[in-house]
Each structure stands twice: as C-alpha cells, then as structure tokens.
Design a protein around this motif. Structure first.
Motif, short mmCIF file in Angstrom:
data_model
loop_
_atom_site.label_atom_id
_atom_site.label_comp_id
_atom_site.label_asym_id
_atom_site.label_seq_id
_atom_site.Cartn_x
_atom_site.Cartn_y
_atom_site.Cartn_z
N SER A 9 0.86 -1.18 0.00
CA SER A 9 0.00 0.00 0.00
C SER A 9 0.90 1.23 0.00
N HIS A 11 -0.52 4.04 1.36
CA HIS A 11 -1.13 4.85 2.41
C HIS A 11 -0.09 5.19 3.47
N SER A 14 4.81 9.30 2.76
CA SER A 14 4.91 10.68 2.30
C SER A 14 6.30 11.05 1.81
N ASN A 70 -1.60 11.10 -6.10
CA ASN A 70 -2.68 11.14 -5.12
C ASN A 70 -3.57 9.91 -5.22
N GLY A 71 -3.84 9.47 -6.43
CA GLY A 71 -4.65 8.27 -6.62
C GLY A 71 -3.98 7.04 -6.03
N CYS A 73 -1.87 6.98 -3.61
CA CYS A 73 -1.78 7.09 -2.15
C CYS A 73 -3.12 7.00 -1.45
N THR A 74 -4.21 7.26 -2.16
CA THR A 74 -5.53 7.26 -1.51
C THR A 74 -6.41 6.08 -1.89
N ALA A 75 -6.11 5.41 -2.97
CA ALA A 75 -6.93 4.27 -3.39
C ALA A 75 -6.80 3.13 -2.40
#
Length: 146
Positions: A9, A11, A14, A70-71, A73-75
């Motif tokens: 993942s 998530h 950073s 962003n996709g 990291c957030t999916a």
C-alpha cells in the motif's frame, strides 16, 4: 498479472508527497532527472534509456503527476478491497530501498497462488536493470499458464 516493485500500500507514505505537490508546469527534464535519480540503481542502465525516461516524464503535465500520485496514495489497496484471483507473478529487487521483502511476501500471501521472484542484485527499478531477465521470467510465467 505481473507486478514489479509493488508496494502493499502507499497509504501513509509521504517520502515523495512534498516533492510531487510542489511540482509546477512545465515539468522540466532537470526535475525528472533529479526525481528518477532518487531511485538508486544497483546496476547501470544505458544513458539513452535513462534520457528517454526523462523526456517522457517531462512531457507529462504537473496536474497529471499529482493526480496519479494522489490516486496511488488514496486508493484502497486491491488486496484489502477484494480478492485478486488471477495468476500473479511478483518481481522484486532485494536492494529495493522503497519497498521491503516483508511487503512483497505479505502481498504474495494475499494473492492465491502468487509467485514471488527476488532479484538479489537489483534495486527498485528491476525492469530497468534487468529487462532481459524480466522478459524471460515473464515469458516463462505466462507460458506455464497454458
């Protein structure tokens, strides 16, 4: 499915978020070169190949880079949002500084029948460092499906 240097993942990761979020148009070749140089290679790749990746990266608009990042990291990770039941080969370089062997083993364990191939002398960009080996392993994996 073939996964190369894949995280379990993204998530909560950073490491590159600030760099990506500061990106503006036009994306310069210098920026792409510096970004790609952040992925250490255990073996050299041809200069023309690296330069080609730099040109391709500079052709992408900043908003697309940000949206992709962003996709990712957030999916929700596929192994947490459902079941992957397609034959899967995971390729990973043991010198990968971005993703660990534990992540690879966990990911492989969450995909029924997945096979993990470790390249002991490769970094994160396995495909760049060993395109012939990746092609051989991919061909053998796909050929075994018949």
């Amino acid at each position: 499915m073939i996964l190369v240097g894949t995280p379990l993942s993204l998530h909560g990761r950073s490491e590159f978020a600030e760099v990506i979020h500061r990106l503006t148009d036009p994306v310069t070749e210098e920026w792409v070169r510096n970004f790609l140089s952040g992925f250490p290679l255990a073996h050299r790749v041809p200069g023309w190949f690296f330069d080609d990746r730099v040109r391709e990266g500079a052709a992408m608009p900043a908003h697309a880079c940000k949206a992709i990042f962003n996709g990712l990291c957030t999916a929700p990770p596929p192994t947490e949002s459902g079941t992957i039941d397609s034959p899967t080969l995971l390729l990973w370089g043991a010198r990968d500084g971005a993703f660990s062997i534990k992540e690879q083993e966990t990911l492989a364990g969450r995909i029924a029948g997945a096979k993990l191939k470790v390249y002991p002398d490769a970094g994160h960009l396995v495909l760049w460092e060993y395109p012939e080996r990746v092609a051989q392993h991919t061909t053998a994996f796909l050929g075994a499906l018949h």
